[in-house]
Write a protein that holds these residues in place. Structure first.
Motif, PDB file in Angstrom:
ATOM      1  N   PRO A 215      59.054  -1.808   8.962  1.00  0.00           N
ATOM      2  CA  PRO A 215      59.548  -0.439   9.061  1.00  0.00           C
ATOM      3  C   PRO A 215      58.993   0.311  10.278  1.00  0.00           C
ATOM      4  N   THR A 216      57.784  -0.041  10.725  1.00  0.00           N
ATOM      5  CA  THR A 216      57.232   0.619  11.906  1.00  0.00           C
ATOM      6  C   THR A 216      58.113   0.346  13.113  1.00  0.00           C
ATOM      7  N   GLY A 217      58.485  -0.918  13.298  1.00  0.00           N
ATOM      8  CA  GLY A 217      59.366  -1.268  14.409  1.00  0.00           C
ATOM      9  C   GLY A 217      60.757  -0.719  14.196  1.00  0.00           C
ATOM     10  N   ARG A 218      61.280  -0.872  12.970  1.00  0.00           N
ATOM     11  CA  ARG A 218      62.654  -0.428  12.723  1.00  0.00           C
ATOM     12  C   ARG A 218      62.783   1.081  12.858  1.00  0.00           C
ATOM     13  N   GLY A 219      61.692   1.803  12.634  1.00  0.00           N
ATOM     14  CA  GLY A 219      61.713   3.250  12.856  1.00  0.00           C
ATOM     15  C   GLY A 219      61.812   3.588  14.327  1.00  0.00           C
ATOM     16  N   SER A 220      61.536   2.609  15.194  1.00  0.00           N
ATOM     17  CA  SER A 220      61.709   2.809  16.631  1.00  0.00           C
ATOM     18  C   SER A 220      62.898   1.998  17.134  1.00  0.00           C
ATOM     19  N   ALA A 221      63.874   1.791  16.272  1.00  0.00           N
ATOM     20  CA  ALA A 221      65.126   1.118  16.625  1.00  0.00           C
ATOM     21  C   ALA A 221      64.934  -0.329  17.062  1.00  0.00           C
ATOM     22  N   VAL A 222      63.874  -0.983  16.563  1.00  0.00           N
ATOM     23  CA  VAL A 222      63.736  -2.412  16.824  1.00  0.00           C
ATOM     24  C   VAL A 222      64.451  -3.128  15.682  1.00  0.00           C
ATOM     25  N   ASP A 223      65.600  -3.703  15.987  1.00  0.00           N
ATOM     26  CA  ASP A 223      66.461  -4.234  14.932  1.00  0.00           C
ATOM     27  C   ASP A 223      66.015  -5.641  14.560  1.00  0.00           C
ATOM     28  N   ARG A 224      64.900  -5.731  13.863  1.00  0.00           N
ATOM     29  CA  ARG A 224      64.410  -7.048  13.472  1.00  0.00           C
ATOM     30  C   ARG A 224      64.051  -7.055  12.005  1.00  0.00           C
ATOM     31  N   ALA A 342      45.268  16.966  13.220  1.00  0.00           N
ATOM     32  CA  ALA A 342      45.849  17.066  11.880  1.00  0.00           C
ATOM     33  C   ALA A 342      46.812  15.932  11.595  1.00  0.00           C
ATOM     34  N   ASP A 343      47.303  15.263  12.645  1.00  0.00           N
ATOM     35  CA  ASP A 343      48.291  14.212  12.429  1.00  0.00           C
ATOM     36  C   ASP A 343      47.670  12.839  12.251  1.00  0.00           C
ATOM     37  N   VAL A 344      46.356  12.729  12.437  1.00  0.00           N
ATOM     38  CA  VAL A 344      45.732  11.409  12.346  1.00  0.00           C
ATOM     39  C   VAL A 344      46.040  10.717  11.012  1.00  0.00           C
ATOM     40  N   PRO A 345      45.831  11.397   9.862  1.00  0.00           N
ATOM     41  CA  PRO A 345      46.075  10.685   8.602  1.00  0.00           C
ATOM     42  C   PRO A 345      47.498  10.172   8.465  1.00  0.00           C
ATOM     43  N   ILE A 346      48.471  11.020   8.786  1.00  0.00           N
ATOM     44  CA  ILE A 346      49.854  10.600   8.555  1.00  0.00           C
ATOM     45  C   ILE A 346      50.264   9.527   9.560  1.00  0.00           C
ATOM     46  N   VAL A 347      49.741   9.592  10.781  1.00  0.00           N
ATOM     47  CA  VAL A 347      50.086   8.559  11.766  1.00  0.00           C
ATOM     48  C   VAL A 347      49.511   7.216  11.330  1.00  0.00           C
ATOM     49  N   VAL A 348      48.248   7.233  10.902  1.00  0.00           N
ATOM     50  CA  VAL A 348      47.643   5.979  10.442  1.00  0.00           C
ATOM     51  C   VAL A 348      48.410   5.465   9.227  1.00  0.00           C
ATOM     52  N   ALA A 349      48.764   6.385   8.332  1.00  0.00           N
ATOM     53  CA  ALA A 349      49.474   5.947   7.128  1.00  0.00           C
ATOM     54  C   ALA A 349      50.882   5.466   7.450  1.00  0.00           C
ATOM     55  N   SER A 350      51.440   5.905   8.569  1.00  0.00           N
ATOM     56  CA  SER A 350      52.853   5.614   8.833  1.00  0.00           C
ATOM     57  C   SER A 350      53.113   4.130   9.053  1.00  0.00           C
ATOM     58  N   ILE A 351      52.103   3.347   9.415  1.00  0.00           N
ATOM     59  CA  ILE A 351      52.350   1.907   9.519  1.00  0.00           C
ATOM     60  C   ILE A 351      52.115   1.231   8.173  1.00  0.00           C
ATOM     61  N   ASP A 352      51.795   2.036   7.153  1.00  0.00           N
ATOM     62  CA  ASP A 352      51.464   1.515   5.823  1.00  0.00           C
ATOM     63  C   ASP A 352      50.363   0.473   5.939  1.00  0.00           C
ATOM     64  N   PRO A 353      49.199   0.873   6.414  1.00  0.00           N
ATOM     65  CA  PRO A 353      48.182  -0.119   6.746  1.00  0.00           C
ATOM     66  C   PRO A 353      47.568  -0.748   5.507  1.00  0.00           C
ATOM     67  N   CYS A 354      47.104  -1.950   5.674  1.00  0.00           N
ATOM     68  CA  CYS A 354      46.419  -2.656   4.608  1.00  0.00           C
ATOM     69  C   CYS A 354      45.311  -3.414   5.307  1.00  0.00           C
ATOM     70  N   PHE A 355      44.186  -2.733   5.504  1.00  0.00           N
ATOM     71  CA  PHE A 355      43.164  -3.296   6.392  1.00  0.00           C
ATOM     72  C   PHE A 355      42.460  -4.487   5.773  1.00  0.00           C
ATOM     73  N   SER A 356      42.320  -4.463   4.454  1.00  0.00           N
ATOM     74  CA  SER A 356      41.614  -5.573   3.819  1.00  0.00           C
ATOM     75  C   SER A 356      42.392  -6.870   3.951  1.00  0.00           C
ATOM     76  N   CYS A 357      43.744  -6.762   3.959  1.00  0.00           N
ATOM     77  CA  CYS A 357      44.542  -7.978   4.090  1.00  0.00           C
ATOM     78  C   CYS A 357      44.450  -8.507   5.506  1.00  0.00           C
ATOM     79  N   THR A 358      44.151  -7.618   6.440  1.00  0.00           N
ATOM     80  CA  THR A 358      44.248  -7.952   7.850  1.00  0.00           C
ATOM     81  C   THR A 358      43.007  -8.653   8.371  1.00  0.00           C
ATOM     82  N   ASP A 359      41.858  -8.285   7.828  1.00  0.00           N
ATOM     83  CA  ASP A 359      40.619  -8.736   8.441  1.00  0.00           C
ATOM     84  C   ASP A 359      40.455 -10.249   8.412  1.00  0.00           C
ATOM     85  N   ARG A 360      40.406 -10.841   9.571  1.00  0.00           N
ATOM     86  CA  ARG A 360      40.121 -12.264   9.724  1.00  0.00           C
ATOM     87  C   ARG A 360      38.986 -12.393  10.714  1.00  0.00           C
TER      88      ARG A 360
END
Lengths: 407, 129, 313
Positions: A215-224, A342-360
């Motif tokens: 959704p992050t990409g598709r919100g910027s018209a990346v049709d994938r 003031a936009d930091v929280p919503i911007v970070v949330a906008s990619i729907d982050p899941c940091f624990s899944c990411t950490d390698r």
């Protein structure tokens, strides 16, 4: 005010998981944002190599609490490819139904979180209340609300009865009505639009360049969308459209997510209508022949990638997973440039982050001194020893000693 | 049409309605059939194949032979992740998922359950003394 | 002397106001919860929170300016309690009244915001400092429309005393309808004063943790929260006295009940505003206040002048 640096994280009310954003601000404007990950490394990949394939399904399911089905499906698809197992069609349909239900629950959850981040708690309460409907459906189908455990190698573990199908349809109807209301709300409520549009701008070029997915990409018209571009499960047999948006900001991402909700409802209806009769699983061998496979899966947050290498035993030789957040987290620093504190929280949330899944952990092998391969018990003993020496904490039988101390 | 206060009618309706919150400890939501809760063991059915032990992701279950054709199961519910793979693996239906989900206790020991012959009529649900 | 002390400390002074403030907080939270389809807290929750905070350790940051840090919560509470003495409740007479007390009340109500600023600034933490700067920025934005909204009725009444304002509207029934737009303006503006959504920018939890109050703990935090509760009651009573000046002059008990209904109506409206809106950004807030709210306040003044000049003659 001159430039000051504000730590957002590792512990901060806006973040649901530990991650660190060092934000340099001038007044309310952000000058620079520095993203640091790595607070939640759990050693999942290594642990997978020490367990057999059946155990790995449940371990991998717990990589992420929200997209648990995504990870386990990506894993079993890869294993089934290596072992060349012919999975019955009905099993694919059931997996797809659960996958889309999971997408619904994930997007509704995101909507609530987004509302909370911009101080609109009413949206949080309402969307999470409605999310209970889909959680209950998942509970009914699989026996649990979060870690569904529906997948097994060679098929699924539980069938869907006609009565359950009826209940799903009933729940979907209710959810569709509610989602329509949220779409109306998102396109009409002025304070909501003010807080979302123009915030966290990520141009189409930047999205491509930084590899934004889902959704992050598709919100910027990346049709994938992997569901269409590299179809798996039952997606080739479904009619659906990929929702994209050219707002390129948090508002666009919101519209993509609520749009995808509507698509998912349609997909579930088609799936339940066309579900073929037949067995739900085939017997799979315990020992998977040597080979390697790569599977891609469109999780609610974007493309989830699993790579599995089998060596003929009942345990994988190597499991590599890449959670969607890893691909998207790079864009956060770009989105934060020139926006407001003031936009930091919503911007970070906008990619729907899941940091624990990411950490390698990445180890750059130099083959020099100090490089050593460790087995699981060795690593465990090493960590106990390290903590005792360097931190003065003895983790051996910590629980037991705590109880003794209390008594 | 953009406007402020789109939710006014919705929230006023909710204000008059009954809250959606479940009054959990007082009113318990029934669990659906097939809910994966506390695992119980029927000792008389077990044949000691130990297939459940082999696939348990968290090594929470141990089957030991106590006498001829008599087996005892130790299930550490604090380790258990409630995937119910052991239930699937058991060819003799000696293991069963129940809909009991209220497992909280003051000590971890209360979750270490033992099932054997001595606990008649299967109320080895009680923790090990 | 004894009656004076009774007024100050018990009724309608400190003790009554504190209890009323806690109850108003409960009502506000309960209404908010019910509108969100939740159950909400039990009636004793604010009191329980208050007692719990009193029992907690008070931590003062090493780098904080100790004296100001300690004094500010007391100042905030004092100012809020004092301003209540000038507001008429069920009668057309307040306890203390003189010509010009409307202005005094408005300025006394500004003091808590200033103390939040000073307290946050002196605690010398990053989050508090930003919260402090935000609260003072916000003050400049909502204060003007609020003053215009509240002073328009007094223009119409031709007096600067709150008691005389209610006496005027009591005598000239239905004139208060002219001021209803002013009530809407004041309702929105006080959301900023009470730091509630959409103007809870100084303590936006998801952005700057606790904002101004981040470093406050224990008894000091309890006092600050009490000050906000009392401020809510005072503001609600002020709006009720100025904008809903009917049903006055009954027997004390009936009058008091009418007064309570009016106050809770105002609290309900404030809860409704914070339920249906999202938090604005500080620059959007300032923009909104100066671009829409202040002109609307000005319009209200013009309308009141017109009514006074043309129709009352």
């Amino acid at each position: 005010m001159s430039n000051v640096t504000i730590p957002v994280g590792p512990q901060h009310p806006a973040l649901k998981e530990p991650a660190s954003f060092k934000i340099t601000i001038n007044g309310e404007r952000i000058e620079r944002a520095d993203v640091r990950l790595g607070y939640n490394h759990r050693g999942v990949e290594k642990a997978c190599e020490e367990r057999n394939y059946i155990q790995d399904i449940y371990l991998i399911e717990r990589v992420c609490g929200i997209c648990s089905h995504s990870h386990s499906t990506a894993f079993v698809l890869a294993v089934e490819e290596i072992a060349a197992i012919e999975v019955p069609k009905r099993a694919f349909y059931i997996r797809t139904i659960i996958a889309e239900l999971e997408r619904i629950h994930s997007h509704l959850l995101w909507l609530g979180v987004a509302g909370h981040e911009i101080g609109f708690d009413t949206l949080l309460m309402y969307s999470w209340r409605d999310r209970e409907i889909v959680m209950d459906i998942l509970n009914m189908l699989t026996g649990n609300r979060v870690n569904y455990g529906i997948n097994t190698i060679g098929g699924v573990r539980r069938d869907i009865t006609p009565k359950q199908a009826q209940e799903i349809l009933c729940g979907i109807d209710k959810l569709e009505e509610r989602t329509r209301y949220y779409i109306e709300l998102a396109t009409e409520e002025v304070t909501l639009i003010n807080r979302l549009s123009g915030v966290g701008f990520l141009s189409h070029e930047d999205a491509l360049h930084l590899g934004a997915i889902g959704p992050t990409g598709r919100g910027s018209a990346v049709d994938r969308d992997i569901r269409r571009d590299d179809p798996y499960l039952s997606y080739p047999e479904l009619q659906f459209k990929i929702v994209t948006d050219d707002h390129c900001d948090v508002y666009g991402r919101t519209l993509v997510r609520v749009g995808e909700l509507m698509e998912s409802y349609g997909m579930i209806r088609q799936l339940l209508q066309n579900i073929p009769e037949g067995p739900i699983s085939v017997k799979a061998p315990r020992k998977i022949p040597a080979g390697r496979a790569f599977s891609r899966y469109e999780a609610p947050r974007g493309e989830d990638v699993h790579y599995i290498q089998a060596n003929g035993t009942d345990m994988p030789e190597r499991v590599k997973l890449r959670a969607p957040t890893l691909a998207n987290v790079q864009s956060v620093a770009r989105m934060l440039e020139n926006s407001y504190l003031a936009d930091v929280p919503i911007v970070v949330a906008s990619i729907d982050p899941c940091f624990s899944c990411t950490d390698r952990m990445i180890s750059l092998r130099t083959d020099g001194p100090g490089e050593k391969l460790m087995s699981w018990p060795e690593l465990h003993a090493f960590s106990l020893d390290w903590n005792r020496k360097n931190r003065g904490i003895d983790f051996t039988n910590l629980n037991k000693r705590l109880i003794e101390k209390k008594v | 049409m953009k406007k402020t206060g789109k939710m006014v009618s919705e929230v006023l309706k909710s204000f008059m309605k009954k809250p959606a919150t479940e009054l959990y400890p007082f009113v318990k939501n029934p669990k659906p059939a097939g809910f994966r809760g506390r695992i119980i063991f029927h000792y008389e059915k077990c044949i000691g194949c130990k297939l459940c032990m082999r696939d348990c992701p968290s090594k929470a279950i141990t089957i030991t032979k106590v006498a001829d054709k008599k087996f005892e199961a130790r299930i550490n519910l604090d380790d258990c992740i409630f995937c119910a793979q052991c239930v699937d693996n058991c060819a003799k239906n000696a293991l069963e998922s129940t809909s009991d989900y209220e497992l909280a206790g003051l000590s971890r020991d209360s979750l270490k359950t033992v099932f054997n012959n001595e606990s008649v009529d299967n109320v080895a649900l009680r923790p090990e003394e | 002397m004894a009656t004076q002390l009774f007024y100050l400390l018990i009724f309608p002074g400190f003790l009554f106001l504190s209890a009323f403030g806690l109850f108003a907080e409960y009502a506000d939270r309960k209404i908010y919860a019910r509108m969100q389809n939740r159950i909400g807290p039990p009636w004793f929750q604010p009191l329980a929170d208050f007692i719990k905070l009193l029992g907690k350790e008070t931590i003062i940051p090493e780098s904080a300016d100790r004296r100001i840090f300690l004094l500010m919560p007391v100042f905030a509470l004092t100012a809020a309690v004092t301003s209540f003495l000038y507001i008429p409740m069920w009668d057309t007479h307040a306890l203390v009244s003189f010509n010009g007390d409307a202005i005094v009340v408005l300025y006394l109500l500004t003091i808590p915001t200033v103390t939040f600023f000073l307290g946050g600034w002196s605690s010398n933490s990053m989050y508090s400092t930003i919260g402090a700067v935000r609260s003072i920025t916000q003050l400049f934005a909502y204060e003007v429309p609020l003053f215009m909204g509240i002073l328009a009725p007094s223009l119409l009444a031709g007096t600067w005393s709150l008691s005389e304002i209610s006496a005027f509207y009591n005598a000239h029934s239905w004139y208060w309808l002219v001021n209803l737009p002013g009530l809407a303006i004041a309702l929105i503006a006080v959301q900023g004063k009470l730091e509630k959504v959409p103007f809870d920018i100084p303590e936006a939890e998801t952005e700057i943790v606790g904002g101004t109050f981040t470093e406050y703990s224990g008894r000091l935090l309890a006092l600050l929260r009490m000050a906000l509760d009392v401020e809510m009651v005072v503001v609600a009573s002020l709006l009720a006295a100025v904008f809903l000046p009917f049903g006055l002059g009954y027997a004390p008990i009936t009058g008091f009940i009418i007064y309570l209904i009016k106050v809770f109506f105002i609290i309900f409206l404030m809860a409704l505003v914070r339920t249906v809106l999202a938090r604005l950004r500080i620059e959007q807030m300032v923009n909104f206040c100066w671009k829409y709210l202040a002109p609307a306040g000005l319009l209200q003044l013009v309308v009141c002048l017109f009514v006074k000049g043309v129709m009352l003659q």
